[in-house]
Motif scaffolding. Structure first.
Motif, PDB file in Angstrom:
ATOM      1  N   ASP A 174      24.739 -56.928  24.882  1.00 35.36           N
ATOM      2  CA  ASP A 174      25.368 -57.241  26.172  1.00 35.36           C
ATOM      3  C   ASP A 174      26.283 -58.456  26.081  1.00 35.36           C
ATOM      4  N   GLY A 175      27.036 -58.517  24.990  1.00 35.62           N
ATOM      5  CA  GLY A 175      28.049 -59.556  24.865  1.00 35.62           C
ATOM      6  C   GLY A 175      27.588 -60.829  24.199  1.00 35.62           C
ATOM      7  N   ALA A 176      26.324 -60.895  23.775  1.00 38.98           N
ATOM      8  CA  ALA A 176      25.853 -62.095  23.068  1.00 38.98           C
ATOM      9  C   ALA A 176      26.664 -62.289  21.786  1.00 38.98           C
ATOM     10  N   GLU A 177      27.033 -63.525  21.484  1.00 36.12           N
ATOM     11  CA  GLU A 177      27.751 -63.798  20.233  1.00 36.12           C
ATOM     12  C   GLU A 177      26.771 -63.781  19.079  1.00 36.12           C
ATOM     13  N   LEU A 178      27.131 -63.042  18.034  1.00 34.60           N
ATOM     14  CA  LEU A 178      26.260 -62.913  16.870  1.00 34.60           C
ATOM     15  C   LEU A 178      26.937 -63.464  15.628  1.00 34.60           C
ATOM     16  N   LYS A 179      26.099 -63.893  14.673  1.00 32.29           N
ATOM     17  CA  LYS A 179      26.598 -64.282  13.350  1.00 32.29           C
ATOM     18  C   LYS A 179      25.998 -63.325  12.325  1.00 32.29           C
ATOM     19  N   HIS A 180      26.842 -62.917  11.367  1.00 33.31           N
ATOM     20  CA  HIS A 180      26.362 -62.037  10.304  1.00 33.31           C
ATOM     21  C   HIS A 180      25.525 -62.847   9.325  1.00 33.31           C
ATOM     22  N   THR A 181      24.356 -62.307   8.955  1.00 27.34           N
ATOM     23  CA  THR A 181      23.465 -63.059   8.068  1.00 27.34           C
ATOM     24  C   THR A 181      23.164 -62.356   6.754  1.00 27.34           C
ATOM     25  N   ALA A 182      23.211 -61.027   6.714  1.00 23.87           N
ATOM     26  CA  ALA A 182      22.863 -60.341   5.462  1.00 23.87           C
ATOM     27  C   ALA A 182      23.321 -58.893   5.516  1.00 23.87           C
ATOM     28  N   MET A 183      23.569 -58.360   4.310  1.00 24.31           N
ATOM     29  CA  MET A 183      23.892 -56.937   4.177  1.00 24.31           C
ATOM     30  C   MET A 183      23.308 -56.452   2.857  1.00 24.31           C
ATOM     31  N   PHE A 184      22.693 -55.293   2.869  1.00 21.14           N
ATOM     32  CA  PHE A 184      22.097 -54.723   1.658  1.00 21.14           C
ATOM     33  C   PHE A 184      22.527 -53.272   1.532  1.00 21.14           C
ATOM     34  N   GLY A 185      22.660 -52.844   0.295  1.00 14.68           N
ATOM     35  CA  GLY A 185      22.835 -51.410   0.088  1.00 14.68           C
ATOM     36  C   GLY A 185      24.045 -51.068  -0.761  1.00 14.68           C
ATOM     37  N   ALA A 186      24.171 -49.786  -0.883  1.00 12.74           N
ATOM     38  CA  ALA A 186      23.245 -48.774  -0.371  1.00 12.74           C
ATOM     39  C   ALA A 186      21.954 -48.787  -1.201  1.00 12.74           C
ATOM     40  N   ARG A 187      20.826 -48.717  -0.501  1.00 17.14           N
ATOM     41  CA  ARG A 187      19.536 -48.587  -1.155  1.00 17.14           C
ATOM     42  C   ARG A 187      19.215 -47.101  -1.221  1.00 17.14           C
ATOM     43  N   VAL A 188      18.841 -46.627  -2.389  1.00 16.64           N
ATOM     44  CA  VAL A 188      18.588 -45.197  -2.592  1.00 16.64           C
ATOM     45  C   VAL A 188      17.107 -45.017  -2.933  1.00 16.64           C
ATOM     46  N   TYR A 189      16.372 -44.518  -1.962  1.00 15.95           N
ATOM     47  CA  TYR A 189      14.927 -44.337  -2.125  1.00 15.95           C
ATOM     48  C   TYR A 189      14.652 -43.038  -2.869  1.00 15.95           C
ATOM     49  N   ARG A 190      13.503 -43.007  -3.551  1.00 16.30           N
ATOM     50  CA  ARG A 190      13.116 -41.851  -4.368  1.00 16.30           C
ATOM     51  C   ARG A 190      11.759 -41.308  -3.915  1.00 16.30           C
ATOM     52  N   ARG A 191      11.429 -40.127  -4.429  1.00 21.27           N
ATOM     53  CA  ARG A 191      10.223 -39.415  -4.007  1.00 21.27           C
ATOM     54  C   ARG A 191       8.984 -40.318  -4.084  1.00 21.27           C
ATOM     55  N   GLY A 192       8.273 -40.376  -2.967  1.00 17.79           N
ATOM     56  CA  GLY A 192       7.061 -41.182  -2.915  1.00 17.79           C
ATOM     57  C   GLY A 192       7.261 -42.580  -2.369  1.00 17.79           C
ATOM     58  N   SER A 193       8.522 -42.982  -2.110  1.00 24.51           N
ATOM     59  CA  SER A 193       8.776 -44.318  -1.567  1.00 24.51           C
ATOM     60  C   SER A 193       8.049 -44.516  -0.241  1.00 24.51           C
ATOM     61  N   VAL A 194       7.510 -45.730  -0.061  1.00 22.10           N
ATOM     62  CA  VAL A 194       6.856 -46.137   1.189  1.00 22.10           C
ATOM     63  C   VAL A 194       7.311 -47.558   1.490  1.00 22.10           C
ATOM     64  N   LEU A 195       7.642 -47.806   2.745  1.00 18.35           N
ATOM     65  CA  LEU A 195       7.983 -49.152   3.217  1.00 18.35           C
ATOM     66  C   LEU A 195       6.976 -49.506   4.314  1.00 18.35           C
ATOM     67  N   LEU A 196       6.131 -50.500   4.054  1.00 20.31           N
ATOM     68  CA  LEU A 196       5.108 -50.892   5.026  1.00 20.31           C
ATOM     69  C   LEU A 196       5.750 -51.284   6.351  1.00 20.31           C
ATOM     70  N   ASN A 197       5.074 -51.004   7.453  1.00 23.33           N
ATOM     71  CA  ASN A 197       5.522 -51.533   8.738  1.00 23.33           C
ATOM     72  C   ASN A 197       5.448 -53.059   8.692  1.00 23.33           C
ATOM     73  N   HIS A 198       6.503 -53.720   9.145  1.00 19.55           N
ATOM     74  CA  HIS A 198       6.624 -55.169   8.994  1.00 19.55           C
ATOM     75  C   HIS A 198       7.602 -55.684  10.043  1.00 19.55           C
ATOM     76  N   VAL A 199       7.657 -56.996  10.227  1.00 17.47           N
ATOM     77  CA  VAL A 199       8.736 -57.613  10.998  1.00 17.47           C
ATOM     78  C   VAL A 199       9.656 -58.352  10.033  1.00 17.47           C
ATOM     79  N   ASP A 200      10.923 -58.462  10.448  1.00 21.36           N
ATOM     80  CA  ASP A 200      11.937 -59.098   9.604  1.00 21.36           C
ATOM     81  C   ASP A 200      11.926 -60.614   9.770  1.00 21.36           C
ATOM     82  N   ARG A 201      12.707 -61.257   8.929  1.00 20.61           N
ATOM     83  CA  ARG A 201      12.798 -62.715   8.936  1.00 20.61           C
ATOM     84  C   ARG A 201      13.246 -63.225  10.296  1.00 20.61           C
ATOM     85  N   MET A 202      12.492 -64.211  10.795  1.00 26.55           N
ATOM     86  CA  MET A 202      12.736 -64.689  12.153  1.00 26.55           C
ATOM     87  C   MET A 202      13.941 -65.611  12.250  1.00 26.55           C
ATOM     88  N   ASP A 203      14.486 -66.062  11.108  1.00 22.90           N
ATOM     89  CA  ASP A 203      15.638 -66.963  11.189  1.00 22.90           C
ATOM     90  C   ASP A 203      16.959 -66.208  11.192  1.00 22.90           C
TER      91      ASP A 203
END
Length: 286
Positions: A174-203
């Motif tokens: 809703d119009g909040a000014e944002l700063k870019h902090t990180a970009m990753f990828g492309a990450r290519v996952y393979r058979r059997g990959s699991v990513l635990l439920n988690h929260v991201d970095r708070m900063d």
């Protein structure tokens, strides 16, 4: 950016939303049955059913397997969630409307640049590298390796994606000014990959997006990103290439605890934070 209803791109971006949540209406049904490779939808499970699914209670899983199938790092077999940072969730400001995520089609410009980039580069010798381990140990990448196709080698494309996503995420916020902090990828996952439920970095990781580029999955191997509500219900978000999900990752727990049934699944991630965000204050309330 501009506001959600009145910003310069509001009409264009609102038209790209999928129904459900703040977009109004019901989430699209997940069909055809048994062919989740083709799904573009959201499924909501009540908290108790989520727990049954995550702990592999047979009548709840629908044939999927959840969690780590063996010990990985500090995580025991069967792990599906990190709880170490649950304390931060209520301290993170809510930034967008709705349930903490929004499913959209990519803009034409994003789709027309990113999907051909991936399709071309992934087949070039030496471009696909083994990815470094995901920070925090939230993936089972000690025993299921993940590949990386480096968008950072293509600075024009990378900068375009950051600029475009900044406009989209500022609109969502809703119009909040944002700063870019990180970009990753492309990450290519393979058979059997699991990513635990988690929260991201708070900063740094308060307003983010997952851009879905490519998938080679079994017929019923659609691989949802899961977003947990504040009450612990879980939303399973199924995307097709050319679609994306915006999400508030430091406040809402998310992951891919369902083991991946397919050969390749490629995403790009972008992360932003409000320009005036300095992190959670440790000061006592007066």
């Amino acid at each position: 950016g501009g506001g959600y209803e009145t910003g310069p791109r509001a009409a264009e971006l609102k038209a790209l939303r999928h129904p459900g949540g703040e977009a109004g209406g019901e989430y699209p049904a997940c069909k055809p049955a048994g062919k989740s490779s083709r799904w573009s939808c959201v499924r909501r499970f009540a908290r108790d059913v989520c727990v049954q699914r995550h702990t592999n209670v047979p009548q709840a899983t629908g044939g999927s397997y959840f969690g780590f199938s063996q010990k990985s790092g500090k995580w025991a077999k069967g792990s599906y969630e990190d709880r170490a940072f649950d304390w931060q969730q209520p301290k993170i400001p809510k930034i967008a409307k709705g349930p903490g995520f929004l499913v959209m089609n990519m803009t034409d410009a994003l789709r027309e640049k990113l999907l051909p980039w991936y399709a071309t580069e992934v087949n070039k010798t030496g471009q696909l590298r083994q990815a470094s381990l995901v920070p925090g140990g939230y993936m089972n990448d000690e025993y299921i390796k993940v590949d990386h196709l480096g968008i950072e080698k293509h600075p024009h494309l990378r900068n375009f994606v950051i600029r475009e996503m900044q406009e989209i995420l500022e609109w969502w916020a809703d119009g909040a000014e944002l700063k870019h902090t990180a970009m990753f990828g492309a990450r290519v996952y393979r058979r059997g990959s699991v990513l635990l439920n988690h929260v991201d970095r708070m900063d740094t990781h308060l307003v983010s997006a997952i851009l879905q580029l490519h998938q080679e999955v079994d017929e019923d191997g659609g691989w949802p990103v899961e977003v947990l509500s504040e009450g612990g219900d879980c939303f399973e978000v199924y995307l097709q290439p050319g679609q994306m999900v915006l999400y508030e990752g430091a406040r809402y727990k998310h992951g891919r605890p369902m083991a991946f049934q397919g050969d390749a699944f490629a995403n790009v991630f972008v992360h932003f934070a409000p320009t005036d965000w300095t992190g959670i204050s440790n000061k006592k309330e007066l």
